[in-house]
Scaffold this active site. Structure first.
Site, PDB file in Angstrom:
ATOM      1  N   MET A   1      -8.997   8.099  -0.141  1.00 40.31           N
ATOM      2  CA  MET A   1      -9.905   8.517   1.035  1.00 40.31           C
ATOM      3  C   MET A   1     -10.625   9.897   0.856  1.00 40.31           C
ATOM      4  O   MET A   1      -9.723  10.657   0.588  1.00 40.31           O
ATOM      5  CB  MET A   1      -9.051   8.329   2.373  1.00 40.31           C
ATOM      6  CG  MET A   1      -8.234   6.961   2.554  1.00 40.31           C
ATOM      7  SD  MET A   1      -7.555   6.981   4.147  1.00 40.31           S
ATOM      8  CE  MET A   1      -6.680   5.489   3.970  1.00 40.31           C
TER       9      MET A   1
ATOM     10  N   SER B   1       0.798  -1.118  -0.099  1.00 42.38           N
ATOM     11  CA  SER B   1      -0.096  -0.024   0.071  1.00 42.38           C
ATOM     12  C   SER B   1       0.795   1.300  -0.064  1.00 42.38           C
ATOM     13  O   SER B   1       1.630   1.525   1.021  1.00 42.38           O
ATOM     14  CB  SER B   1      -0.858   0.098   1.242  1.00 42.38           C
ATOM     15  OG  SER B   1      -1.292   1.377   1.446  1.00 42.38           O
TER      16      SER B   1
ATOM     17  N   MET C   1     -12.202   4.299  -0.478  1.00 38.78           N
ATOM     18  CA  MET C   1     -12.665   4.554   0.639  1.00 38.78           C
ATOM     19  C   MET C   1     -13.506   5.835   0.754  1.00 38.78           C
ATOM     20  O   MET C   1     -13.108   6.831   1.281  1.00 38.78           O
ATOM     21  CB  MET C   1     -11.833   4.544   1.893  1.00 38.78           C
ATOM     22  CG  MET C   1     -11.214   3.276   2.116  1.00 38.78           C
ATOM     23  SD  MET C   1      -9.946   3.074   3.079  1.00 38.78           S
ATOM     24  CE  MET C   1      -8.627   3.089   1.679  1.00 38.78           C
TER      25      MET C   1
ATOM     26  N   HIS D   1      -8.167   1.010  -3.971  1.00 43.41           N
ATOM     27  CA  HIS D   1      -9.151   0.746  -2.923  1.00 43.41           C
ATOM     28  C   HIS D   1      -9.873   2.152  -2.268  1.00 43.41           C
ATOM     29  O   HIS D   1      -9.557   2.995  -1.876  1.00 43.41           O
ATOM     30  CB  HIS D   1      -8.391   0.314  -1.628  1.00 43.41           C
ATOM     31  CG  HIS D   1      -9.327   0.095  -0.451  1.00 43.41           C
ATOM     32  ND1 HIS D   1      -8.597  -0.194   0.737  1.00 43.41           N
ATOM     33  CD2 HIS D   1     -10.615   0.064   0.020  1.00 43.41           C
ATOM     34  CE1 HIS D   1      -9.546  -0.379   1.771  1.00 43.41           C
ATOM     35  NE2 HIS D   1     -10.565  -0.364   1.200  1.00 43.41           N
TER      36      HIS D   1
ATOM     37  N   HIS E   1      -1.098  -1.178  -4.200  1.00 41.11           N
ATOM     38  CA  HIS E   1      -2.568  -0.813  -3.693  1.00 41.11           C
ATOM     39  C   HIS E   1      -2.481   0.549  -3.478  1.00 41.11           C
ATOM     40  O   HIS E   1      -1.729   1.030  -2.657  1.00 41.11           O
ATOM     41  CB  HIS E   1      -2.371  -1.850  -2.301  1.00 41.11           C
ATOM     42  CG  HIS E   1      -3.754  -1.758  -1.741  1.00 41.11           C
ATOM     43  ND1 HIS E   1      -4.871  -2.305  -1.888  1.00 41.11           N
ATOM     44  CD2 HIS E   1      -4.126  -0.829  -0.617  1.00 41.11           C
ATOM     45  CE1 HIS E   1      -6.050  -2.104  -1.109  1.00 41.11           C
ATOM     46  NE2 HIS E   1      -5.535  -0.917  -0.328  1.00 41.11           N
TER      47      HIS E   1
ATOM     48  N   ASP F   1      -4.840   3.632  -1.967  1.00 39.73           N
ATOM     49  CA  ASP F   1      -5.982   3.535  -0.746  1.00 39.73           C
ATOM     50  C   ASP F   1      -6.310   5.141  -1.162  1.00 39.73           C
ATOM     51  O   ASP F   1      -5.805   6.280  -1.083  1.00 39.73           O
ATOM     52  CB  ASP F   1      -5.296   3.754   0.527  1.00 39.73           C
ATOM     53  CG  ASP F   1      -5.015   2.123   0.878  1.00 39.73           C
ATOM     54  OD1 ASP F   1      -5.998   1.545   1.065  1.00 39.73           O
ATOM     55  OD2 ASP F   1      -4.002   2.081   1.258  1.00 39.73           O
TER      56      ASP F   1
ATOM     57  N   MET G   1     -11.568  -6.364   5.377  1.00 45.84           N
ATOM     58  CA  MET G   1     -10.589  -5.325   6.013  1.00 45.84           C
ATOM     59  C   MET G   1     -10.418  -5.894   7.583  1.00 45.84           C
ATOM     60  O   MET G   1     -11.362  -6.008   8.205  1.00 45.84           O
ATOM     61  CB  MET G   1     -11.408  -3.827   6.306  1.00 45.84           C
ATOM     62  CG  MET G   1     -11.423  -2.997   5.378  1.00 45.84           C
ATOM     63  SD  MET G   1      -9.938  -2.614   4.157  1.00 45.84           S
ATOM     64  CE  MET G   1      -9.240  -1.881   5.763  1.00 45.84           C
TER      65      MET G   1
ATOM     66  N   ASP H   1      -6.471  -6.556   4.277  1.00 42.49           N
ATOM     67  CA  ASP H   1      -5.885  -5.287   4.102  1.00 42.49           C
ATOM     68  C   ASP H   1      -5.966  -4.893   5.735  1.00 42.49           C
ATOM     69  O   ASP H   1      -7.053  -4.635   6.298  1.00 42.49           O
ATOM     70  CB  ASP H   1      -6.704  -4.358   3.417  1.00 42.49           C
ATOM     71  CG  ASP H   1      -6.250  -2.966   3.144  1.00 42.49           C
ATOM     72  OD1 ASP H   1      -5.039  -2.738   3.691  1.00 42.49           O
ATOM     73  OD2 ASP H   1      -6.707  -2.129   2.454  1.00 42.49           O
TER      74      ASP H   1
HETATM   75  C1  DX5 Z   1      -6.380   1.390   5.582  1.00 46.56           C
HETATM   76  C2  DX5 Z   1      -5.884   1.095   4.133  1.00 46.56           C
HETATM   77  C3  DX5 Z   1      -4.596   0.071   4.256  1.00 46.56           C
HETATM   78  C4  DX5 Z   1      -3.440   0.639   4.833  1.00 46.56           C
HETATM   79  C5  DX5 Z   1      -2.866  -0.668   5.381  1.00 46.56           C
HETATM   80  O1  DX5 Z   1      -7.410   2.115   5.640  1.00 46.56           O
HETATM   81  O2  DX5 Z   1      -6.898   0.449   3.469  1.00 46.56           O
HETATM   82  O3  DX5 Z   1      -4.583  -0.239   2.661  1.00 46.56           O
HETATM   83  O4  DX5 Z   1      -2.676   1.174   3.917  1.00 46.56           O
HETATM   84  O5  DX5 Z   1      -1.769  -0.273   6.172  1.00 46.56           O
HETATM   85  P1  DX5 Z   1      -1.024  -1.378   7.173  1.00 46.56           P
HETATM   86  O6  DX5 Z   1      -0.427  -2.578   6.388  1.00 46.56           O
HETATM   87  O7  DX5 Z   1       0.166  -0.528   7.865  1.00 46.56           O
HETATM   88  O8  DX5 Z   1      -1.967  -1.740   8.083  1.00 46.56           O
HETATM   89 ZN    ZN Z   2      -6.498  -0.411   1.462  1.00 46.42          ZN
END
Ligand code: DX5
Ligand code: ZN
Length: 212
Positions: free
Chosen positions: A38, A9, A69, A67, A34, A36, A138, A172
């Site tokens: 947000m 990620s 969010m 991903h 990956h 993320d 998750m 994840d």
């Molecule tokens: C959290 C993200 C993850 C995050 C995971 O909301 O969706 O992808 O980057 O980070 P680690 O591997 O550090 O838990």
């Molecule tokens: Zn993620």
């Protein structure tokens, strides 16, 4: 070596040199990138959107695993597809019309995934599972990297695997060389790792995850 896939990620990467970071994880043996996204509404944090994905698209041919969010992801599916996403994952909790959004993703020619927050039951997948390329379990509450793995995720992975023998199951949150083994045993095959990969030598960390 098993057929598990590692998806670092980039939330834990150095944002000031994102292009170089993507090249580095490619060289280190990553399978997916990956990404993320947000929005500060669905989760209490803000990251980046389609223009940033577009800017790093030509740095690697790795699969871009996006991903989302964000609330009402149906507003942005075409933007993320055009920016270079290969897999688009939406949260079951983020839209009233989950079935419609999945069809919208597939209409762009991209792979479709659905993500479940830790408290969301697997039952929500019952009538859509055959339309999905990937289910994202998750294993932390979404929004931040570096959180602790939630143990009930292991049973949840088993429950998703019972629904489908063939769907990719991604996990994840809190994935390390210590937590990945029980997720593999439970039936998951795609692993996101942010802080674990980016806080050490990328190749050593990815190799240790692949060893399970
Ligand atoms: C959290 C993200 C993850 C995050 C995971 O909301 O969706 O992808 O980057 O980070 P680690 O591997 O550090 O838990
Ligand atoms: Zn993620």
């Amino acid at each position: 070596m098993s057929n598990i896939k590692i998806a670092p990620s980039i939330l834990s990467a150095d944002f000031s040199k994102l292009g170089e970071e993507v090249i580095a994880i490619d060289k280190a043996g990553a399978d997916y990138v990956h990404i993320d996204v947000m929005d500060g509404h669905f989760v209490p944090n803000l990251t980046f959107g389609a223009p940033v994905i577009k800017a790093i698209r030509n740095k690697t041919s790795l699969v871009f695993d996006v991903h989302l969010m964000i609330d009402k992801p149906e507003r942005y599916i075409e933007d993320f597809a055009k920016a270079g996403a290969d897999i688009i994952v939406v949260h079951a909790e983020s839209t009233i019309h989950l079935h419609r959004v999945i069809q919208q993703i597939k209409a762009t020619g991209k792979k479709a995934g659905v993500s479940l927050n830790p408290a969301t039951p697997v039952d929500i997948l019952k009538y859509i599972i055959d339309d999905l390329d990937m289910v994202l379990v998750m294993s932390v509450n979404p929004g931040f990297g570096g959180q602790k793995f939630i143990e009930s995720s292991v049973q949840k992975i088993k429950d998703v695997r019972a629904l489908s023998k063939t769907v990719d199951i991604q996990v994840d949150g809190g994935i390390t060389d210590e937590t990945i083994g029980r997720c593999i045993e439970a039936g998951a095959n795609v692993f996101v790792a942010g802080s674990y990969v980016f806080s050490g030598d990328y190749k050593e960390r990815i190799d240790s995850l692949k060893r399970g």
